[in-house]
Design an enzyme around this catalytic site. Structure first.
Site, PDB file in Angstrom:
ATOM      1  N   SER A 134      20.650  18.626  74.459  1.00 24.60           N
ATOM      2  CA  SER A 134      21.424  19.266  74.992  1.00 24.60           C
ATOM      3  C   SER A 134      22.164  19.982  73.773  1.00 24.60           C
ATOM      4  CB  SER A 134      22.744  18.505  75.659  1.00 24.60           C
ATOM      5  OG  SER A 134      23.785  19.317  75.891  1.00 24.60           O
ATOM      6  N   TYR A 186      28.131  11.646  76.815  1.00 25.47           N
ATOM      7  CA  TYR A 186      26.923  12.393  77.423  1.00 25.47           C
ATOM      8  C   TYR A 186      26.080  12.890  75.899  1.00 25.47           C
ATOM      9  CZ  TYR A 186      24.265  16.385  79.076  1.00 25.47           C
ATOM     10  OH  TYR A 186      23.277  17.355  79.068  1.00 25.47           O
TER      11      TYR A 186
HETATM   12  O1  NJP Z   1      20.516  19.718  86.387  1.00 21.69           O
HETATM   13  P1  NJP Z   1      20.344  19.194  87.904  1.00 21.69           P
HETATM   14  P2  NJP Z   1      19.678  20.240  85.086  1.00 21.69           P
HETATM   15  N1  NJP Z   1      16.187   9.424  88.209  1.00 21.69           N
HETATM   16  O2  NJP Z   1      21.540  18.356  88.324  1.00 21.69           O
HETATM   17  C1  NJP Z   1      17.417  14.309  88.371  1.00 21.69           C
HETATM   18  C2  NJP Z   1      20.068  18.854  80.891  1.00 21.69           C
HETATM   19  N2  NJP Z   1      21.060  19.877  80.400  1.00 21.69           N
HETATM   20  O3  NJP Z   1      18.607  21.030  85.774  1.00 21.69           O
HETATM   21  O4  NJP Z   1      16.953  12.083  91.315  1.00 21.69           O
HETATM   22  C3  NJP Z   1      15.548  10.444  88.298  1.00 21.69           C
HETATM   23  O5  NJP Z   1      19.892  20.275  88.885  1.00 21.69           O
HETATM   24  C4  NJP Z   1      17.724  14.847  89.759  1.00 21.69           C
HETATM   25  O6  NJP Z   1      17.084  14.696  90.745  1.00 21.69           O
HETATM   26  P3  NJP Z   1      17.292  13.644  91.784  1.00 21.69           P
HETATM   27  C5  NJP Z   1      20.629  17.713  81.897  1.00 21.69           C
HETATM   28  O7  NJP Z   1      21.252  16.971  80.827  1.00 21.69           O
HETATM   29  C6  NJP Z   1      21.590  20.696  81.348  1.00 21.69           C
HETATM   30  O8  NJP Z   1      20.628  21.509  84.679  1.00 21.69           O
HETATM   31  O9  NJP Z   1      16.516  13.965  93.036  1.00 21.69           O
HETATM   32  N3  NJP Z   1      15.937  11.665  88.251  1.00 21.69           N
HETATM   33  C7  NJP Z   1      17.592  16.370  89.217  1.00 21.69           C
HETATM   34  O10 NJP Z   1      16.166  16.658  89.450  1.00 21.69           O
HETATM   35  C8  NJP Z   1      19.287  17.238  82.096  1.00 21.69           C
HETATM   36  O11 NJP Z   1      18.594  16.298  81.192  1.00 21.69           O
HETATM   37  C9  NJP Z   1      22.646  21.791  81.068  1.00 21.69           C
HETATM   38  O12 NJP Z   1      18.771  13.571  91.995  1.00 21.69           O
HETATM   39  C10 NJP Z   1      17.070  11.947  88.306  1.00 21.69           C
HETATM   40  C11 NJP Z   1      17.903  16.382  87.631  1.00 21.69           C
HETATM   41  O13 NJP Z   1      17.880  15.264  87.123  1.00 21.69           O
HETATM   42  C12 NJP Z   1      18.608  18.639  82.484  1.00 21.69           C
HETATM   43  O14 NJP Z   1      19.068  19.532  81.575  1.00 21.69           O
HETATM   44  C13 NJP Z   1      22.970  21.659  79.932  1.00 21.69           C
HETATM   45  C14 NJP Z   1      18.128  10.658  88.232  1.00 21.69           C
HETATM   46  C15 NJP Z   1      19.007  17.115  87.056  1.00 21.69           C
HETATM   47  O15 NJP Z   1      18.886  18.468  87.770  1.00 21.69           O
HETATM   48  C16 NJP Z   1      18.184  18.821  83.749  1.00 21.69           C
HETATM   49  O16 NJP Z   1      19.597  19.104  84.316  1.00 21.69           O
HETATM   50  C17 NJP Z   1      22.546  21.043  79.029  1.00 21.69           C
HETATM   51  C18 NJP Z   1      17.418   9.362  87.922  1.00 21.69           C
HETATM   52  N4  NJP Z   1      18.002   8.260  88.093  1.00 21.69           N
HETATM   53  C19 NJP Z   1      21.504  20.073  79.077  1.00 21.69           C
HETATM   54  N5  NJP Z   1      19.192  10.916  87.816  1.00 21.69           N
HETATM   55  C20 NJP Z   1      23.268  22.704  82.096  1.00 21.69           C
HETATM   56  N6  NJP Z   1      23.129  22.564  83.276  1.00 21.69           N
HETATM   57  O17 NJP Z   1      24.142  23.563  81.874  1.00 21.69           O
HETATM   58  C21 NJP Z   1      19.066  12.366  88.156  1.00 21.69           C
HETATM   59  O18 NJP Z   1      23.043  21.020  77.782  1.00 21.69           O
HETATM   60  N7  NJP Z   1      17.976  12.900  88.142  1.00 21.69           N
END
Ligand code: NJP
Length: 243
Positions: free
Chosen positions: A142, A155
């Site tokens: 990030s 974070y």
């Molecule tokens: O967010 P979101 P992003 N085990 O909420 C999964 C980074 N990032 O695409 O398990 C397995 O749509 C969750 O799946 P589910 C951020 O830190 C973002 O933006 O089905 N999976 C979902 O698919 C992250 O590392 C921004 O709920 C787990 C996914 O994670 C990455 O980008 C800025 C889980 C999250 O998808 C993708 O995030 C930045 C678990 N225990 C960095 N917990 C931004 N969006 O602005 C959650 O700097 N997930």
């Protein structure tokens, strides 16, 4: 091998946002995709969408806080497609708050998902990559770790821990494994949904200028498509207007 066609790519956090966009883009470019996240109905629908468009995808319910789930995801790739070329460790949560609020459970969840989840991915894929003699780790970190601001310290700490571990991994990896970290800035996804309404204002402002998730997917594809001898180490993709 260079390019994306024919590569087997496992992606965590594939059920929405950046993970989903990456799965769709790489599948369109001929990769075989192995989808992992906790919401099976979303993975099943995404796999069906990829297959309908002529691609190949498998999925497994994967909670990255469970080492055995990562082992299962890597195993699925090998069972179904005979190898694993790339593990995209993308699952992440951003439960931002002031340290004064002492949201210890949120801190633990971020450490478990954002940091330990990536380590479990390394533990599952590294022996396979060693045995194969090739493999590529792509870890989503990030810009929060590049420009430290209030509310985001835990974070950002988890993300910078992954940045540090990735560089150590790169140095230990030798001449056949690649390691990439991708730092997204603000991206329009479900990421802010679970944030405390008291702090969500900060993020909502950023979301006004946020990028679509496929902007990050393209950066991940760029790292993957390079020839084997080219290791793209660190990519930052943020909105031009992000301060
Ligand atoms: O967010 P979101 P992003 N085990 O909420 C999964 C980074 N990032 O695409 O398990 C397995 O749509 C969750 O799946 P589910 C951020 O830190 C973002 O933006 O089905 N999976 C979902 O698919 C992250 O590392 C921004 O709920 C787990 C996914 O994670 C990455 O980008 C800025 C889980 C999250 O998808 C993708 O995030 C930045 C678990 N225990 C960095 N917990 C931004 N969006 O602005 C959650 O700097 N997930």
């Amino acid at each position: 091998m260079s390019g994306i066609e024919g590569k087997v790519v496992a992606i965590t956090g594939a059920s929405s946002g950046i993970g989903e966009a990456t799965a769709l883009l790489l599948a369109e470019r001929g990769a075989k995709i192995v989808l992992g996240a906790r919401r099976p109905e979303r993975l099943e629908a995404l796999a069906a969408r990829i297959e309908k468009a002529g691609g190949e995808a498998a999925w497994a319910r994967t909670d990255v806080t469970r080492h055995e789930d990562l082992l299962g995801l890597v195993e699925l790739a090998r069972d179904r497609y005979g190898k694993l070329d790339v593990l995209v460790s993308n699952a992440g949560v951003g439960l931002i708050s002031r340290l004064d609020d002492l949201r210890v459970e949120d801190w633990e969840e971020m450490i478990d998902v954002n940091l330990k989840g990536v380590l479990y991915g390394i533990a599952a894929a590294l022996p396979v990559f060693r045995e194969q003699g090739f493999g590529h780790f792509v870890n989503t970190v990030s810009t929060a770790g590049l420009r430290i601001v209030p509310l985001q310290s835990v974070y950002a700490g988890t993300k910078n821990a992954v940045r540090t571990i990735s560089e150590g991994l790169r140095q230990e990896a030798g001449d056949s494994l690649r390691v990439t970290v991708v730092s997204p800035g603000a991206v329009r996804t479900d990421f802010a949904e679970r944030m405390d309404p008291a702090v969500k204002g900060q993020i909502d402002k950023l979301m006004e200028i946020a990028l679509p998730p496929d902007a990050v997917a393209r950066a991940i594809a760029f790292a993957i498509e390079q020839p084997d001898g080219v290791d793209v180490g660190d990519i930052v993709v943020r909105p031009t207007a992000q301060g």
